[in-house]
Design an enzyme around this catalytic site. Sequence first.
Site, PDB file in Angstrom:
ATOM      1  CE1 TYR A   1      -3.420  -2.562  -0.090  1.00 28.27           C
ATOM      2  CE2 TYR A   1      -3.938  -2.108   2.196  1.00 28.27           C
ATOM      3  CZ  TYR A   1      -4.201  -2.787   1.018  1.00 28.27           C
ATOM      4  OH  TYR A   1      -5.242  -3.672   0.960  1.00 28.27           O
TER       5      TYR A   1
ATOM      6  CG  LEU B   1     -18.844   2.525   1.110  1.00 23.24           C
ATOM      7  CD1 LEU B   1     -18.324   3.848   1.659  1.00 23.24           C
ATOM      8  CD2 LEU B   1     -20.345   2.419   1.300  1.00 23.24           C
TER       9      LEU B   1
ATOM     10  N   GLY C   1     -16.823   4.091  -3.766  1.00 22.29           N
ATOM     11  CA  GLY C   1     -17.587   5.324  -3.590  1.00 22.29           C
ATOM     12  C   GLY C   1     -18.836   5.401  -4.422  1.00 22.29           C
TER      13      GLY C   1
END
Length: 339
Positions: free
Chosen positions: A57, A212, A215
């Site tokens: 990451y 999600l 988004g």
Amino acid sequence: MKYKLLGRSGLKVSELCLGTMGFGTEAGWGADAATSFDIMDAYANAGGNFLDTANMYKLGTSEKIIGDYLSNQDRDYFVLATKYTLKDNTTNPNASGNNRKNMMRSVERSLKRLKTDFLDILYLHIWDDITPVDEVLRAMDDLIRQGKINYAAISDTPAWVVAKGNTLAELMGWSQFVALQIEYSLLARTPERELIPMAKHFGITVTPWAPLAGGALTGKYLRGEKGRIKPESNRLNERSESITKVVVDIAEELGVSPGNVALQWTRQQGFSCIPIIGATKVDQFIDNLKTIDVTLSDDQLKRLDEASAIQLGFPGDFFKEEAVRNNSFGGFYDRVEKR
């Protein structure tokens, strides 16, 4: 924040997991160190203790930021999870993959970046379709015996591999996978075919990434906002828009944000689930934390299910049709409580 047991273990983790893939500003996006600290503070102040990162990451910056933060915190309060598999240097052909050599090397580098003596959870990040699963589990068990990790977990791997691995681990007396990290959301329900039933059978907690859908389920694309999603993504098609509209409608009924509805949907699916919520802005993250106070009614769950339903395919649809529609088991099937 309430706490749940992770898989078939006694490890207590908060009901929402903080995803830190956005900690760092490499590639032109993400949160700087100060903002990342503020997000972790908000999470800890709400009772959160479950941090998720990976060796790759932000090219290792995410782990470094977390390490700097934990240096001034109670390390034992936090349950720290990281991952290995992806290539993080070009020094040798074993600097990637699921093999034991890469696992051991990667863990040592992660420990240094995180400034800690141990990892609470180590995930295999992505299945490489090369390394035998017994090699993976034996190596993870060795790390557990050495005290460098506490629990083994796995991510983005076929159901049959995870099932074989946990069965071998049980037979050999090795530590089993306690968590399964996969993409799962109202826009990505294909894990319901094999992965989620497998996780329920083995008592593995599912930790969905992208709950999600990048988004999309917050409704921002319906509002015309731009993001990092490619135009050809299935998160921007007609189907995703129709699902998101239902999410937005229910959010208005409850007086909460669409993101709260989408996150809560994953938590009310009848299996052990701890969604991973990531953020690069503090206010965005604080809104996501409000999910723990949301409850969807049976009618709202039904509307979301109908809007986002997928075909299970064979054998899922076959079992459902034969056993339920034709009552093939003489009514016995309907009287047995399902797992």
